[in-house]
Design a protein around this motif. Sequence first.
Motif, PDB file in Angstrom:
ATOM      1  N   PHE B  12      61.552 -10.383   7.568  1.00 34.26           N
ATOM      2  CA  PHE B  12      62.001 -11.762   7.731  1.00 34.26           C
ATOM      3  C   PHE B  12      62.394 -12.023   9.186  1.00 34.26           C
ATOM      4  O   PHE B  12      62.205 -13.121   9.692  1.00 34.26           O
ATOM      5  CB  PHE B  12      63.173 -12.039   6.783  1.00 34.26           C
ATOM      6  CG  PHE B  12      63.599 -13.475   6.790  1.00 34.26           C
ATOM      7  CD1 PHE B  12      62.878 -14.434   6.091  1.00 34.26           C
ATOM      8  CD2 PHE B  12      64.709 -13.894   7.509  1.00 34.26           C
ATOM      9  CE1 PHE B  12      63.253 -15.773   6.109  1.00 34.26           C
ATOM     10  CE2 PHE B  12      65.091 -15.232   7.534  1.00 34.26           C
ATOM     11  CZ  PHE B  12      64.365 -16.168   6.825  1.00 34.26           C
ATOM     12  N   GLU B  13      62.893 -10.985   9.830  1.00 35.32           N
ATOM     13  CA  GLU B  13      63.310 -11.124  11.230  1.00 35.32           C
ATOM     14  C   GLU B  13      62.102 -11.448  12.125  1.00 35.32           C
ATOM     15  O   GLU B  13      62.200 -12.265  13.045  1.00 35.32           O
ATOM     16  CB  GLU B  13      63.985  -9.831  11.688  1.00 35.32           C
ATOM     17  CG  GLU B  13      64.951 -10.085  12.826  1.00 35.32           C
ATOM     18  CD  GLU B  13      65.860  -8.912  13.109  1.00 35.32           C
ATOM     19  OE1 GLU B  13      65.905  -7.974  12.279  1.00 35.32           O
ATOM     20  OE2 GLU B  13      66.523  -8.930  14.151  1.00 35.32           O
ATOM     21  N   TYR B  16      61.270 -14.952  11.573  1.00 37.21           N
ATOM     22  CA  TYR B  16      62.285 -15.785  12.227  1.00 37.21           C
ATOM     23  C   TYR B  16      61.958 -15.927  13.710  1.00 37.21           C
ATOM     24  O   TYR B  16      61.974 -17.031  14.249  1.00 37.21           O
ATOM     25  CB  TYR B  16      63.661 -15.146  12.022  1.00 37.21           C
ATOM     26  CG  TYR B  16      64.782 -15.808  12.783  1.00 37.21           C
ATOM     27  CD1 TYR B  16      65.305 -17.019  12.352  1.00 37.21           C
ATOM     28  CD2 TYR B  16      65.322 -15.217  13.922  1.00 37.21           C
ATOM     29  CE1 TYR B  16      66.343 -17.630  13.040  1.00 37.21           C
ATOM     30  CE2 TYR B  16      66.359 -15.822  14.622  1.00 37.21           C
ATOM     31  CZ  TYR B  16      66.866 -17.027  14.179  1.00 37.21           C
ATOM     32  OH  TYR B  16      67.883 -17.626  14.869  1.00 37.21           O
ATOM     33  N   ASP B  17      61.637 -14.804  14.348  1.00 35.97           N
ATOM     34  CA  ASP B  17      61.305 -14.843  15.775  1.00 35.97           C
ATOM     35  C   ASP B  17      60.070 -15.694  16.034  1.00 35.97           C
ATOM     36  O   ASP B  17      59.981 -16.407  17.031  1.00 35.97           O
ATOM     37  CB  ASP B  17      61.067 -13.420  16.302  1.00 35.97           C
ATOM     38  CG  ASP B  17      62.382 -12.690  16.517  1.00 35.97           C
ATOM     39  OD1 ASP B  17      63.393 -13.361  16.744  1.00 35.97           O
ATOM     40  OD2 ASP B  17      62.401 -11.445  16.419  1.00 35.97           O
ATOM     41  N   PHE B  20      61.148 -19.681  14.816  1.00 35.06           N
ATOM     42  CA  PHE B  20      62.417 -20.347  15.144  1.00 35.06           C
ATOM     43  C   PHE B  20      62.215 -21.560  16.041  1.00 35.06           C
ATOM     44  O   PHE B  20      62.632 -22.667  15.734  1.00 35.06           O
ATOM     45  CB  PHE B  20      63.415 -19.363  15.789  1.00 35.06           C
ATOM     46  CG  PHE B  20      64.633 -20.056  16.324  1.00 35.06           C
ATOM     47  CD1 PHE B  20      65.693 -20.340  15.471  1.00 35.06           C
ATOM     48  CD2 PHE B  20      64.710 -20.481  17.647  1.00 35.06           C
ATOM     49  CE1 PHE B  20      66.812 -21.017  15.939  1.00 35.06           C
ATOM     50  CE2 PHE B  20      65.827 -21.165  18.108  1.00 35.06           C
ATOM     51  CZ  PHE B  20      66.873 -21.424  17.259  1.00 35.06           C
ATOM     52  N   PHE B  45      66.330 -21.918   7.609  1.00 31.37           N
ATOM     53  CA  PHE B  45      66.109 -20.469   7.547  1.00 31.37           C
ATOM     54  C   PHE B  45      66.930 -19.816   6.435  1.00 31.37           C
ATOM     55  O   PHE B  45      66.466 -18.864   5.811  1.00 31.37           O
ATOM     56  CB  PHE B  45      66.378 -19.825   8.911  1.00 31.37           C
ATOM     57  CG  PHE B  45      65.210 -19.959   9.836  1.00 31.37           C
ATOM     58  CD1 PHE B  45      64.077 -19.161   9.673  1.00 31.37           C
ATOM     59  CD2 PHE B  45      65.193 -20.902  10.847  1.00 31.37           C
ATOM     60  CE1 PHE B  45      62.971 -19.303  10.513  1.00 31.37           C
ATOM     61  CE2 PHE B  45      64.094 -21.049  11.686  1.00 31.37           C
ATOM     62  CZ  PHE B  45      62.983 -20.247  11.519  1.00 31.37           C
TER      63      PHE B  45
END
Lengths: 175, 207
Positions: B12-13, B16-17, B20, B45
């Motif tokens: 998920f990170e 996200y990056d 975003f 998010f």
Amino acid sequence: MQNLPKPHIKVEAFKQDLRRDLNRAMSQSPQTGYRLAPGFAGGLAGALAIVLVLFIARPEMPARLNAWISNTQATQTQVAETVGESVPMNALNSPNLHQLLVGGQATPARDEAFIEDWYAKQEQPARVKKIEDEKIYAIRKYQLTSGQRVVVFTELGDDGNNYKHVSKSEHVRAF
Amino acid sequence: MVKDEKGNLISFEQLYDTYFQAIFNYTLHRVASVVVAEDLTSQTFFKALNNLWKFRWSRGSFSSWLYRIATNEVVNYYRNQKHGSLNQSETDHLAGQDRTDSELEQAEQELAKNSMFMSLNQALQKLNHEEQTLIVLRYFEQKPFAEIAEILRKRPGSLTMKTHRALAKLKTELERRGINHERIRRSFAEPTEAPYQSRGVQTGFAS
């Protein structure tokens, strides 16, 4: 309009803050779920076990529970023909009656209490004036070679030895 | 963890990056407020994280799914604002509660320099939510109609017509405010002080 310069703002500090919050949420949420799941399952199994033990220890409980939930009179079933009236099914399930039927010796006093308790369950309670008659029966069950089962009712004399078979044609029944 | 189209696991990170900035820009272009955009991005998010198990690549890309969540958040924000359940000070408090740095202030100042964008956004507010979404996705985020259709779960054909109608309405609204095609052209011909990146363009404003 597509040529119009649009704001393209970088918010790096906010991005890092949000990343931290998301990471914290990610690390917490699955653990909480996994911790709750066995507790929930254990609690549910315990509750079911308690209900099961209660039903075994007190067999009248399901019927009472059912009557309480539905708040209606349980289905009336004729369990014995006395004077043409039926006894509510749950009457036999009352704790007093159950005790009278299964525990101790059968005496006239117990019979009286039994009948009173029985009739108290009906709309017009009645009291026993006097014992009309008293007879002792032996009930024996047999199985025939044909596979049928036969119940023989034998009326015993006062001394317990002088017995006679009660009219065979009426009292011998095959199941 | 999520599986991508090829079946590879992505954290998920990583997602996200990747997304975003795009989601933040989209919400910023919709609400024209850094504080609110931050709040909506955050909600987007968090919702994505909580509902990650529902996401399937077969039903569309992760990007479209995120844009859909963000769009719903924007619509909810305007609804709440309309019903008075969220005021500006509450939103400011929500977004800025953990930050004492000057990033927010700087960002708001940068936003204020885009005067033509702000005027355009004010005119955009007069359109309904779907029309606003169409114009922002098509002309601000430069999404193809196929992707917009995926985000909004609509047929691309119907969206083309709706977008043209929305553009016509926006043009009328801008003219009512004394903003015409020439003035818009002049505004972006002038050098700007804001350190934003202007984007590539396909066509001009409907003429």
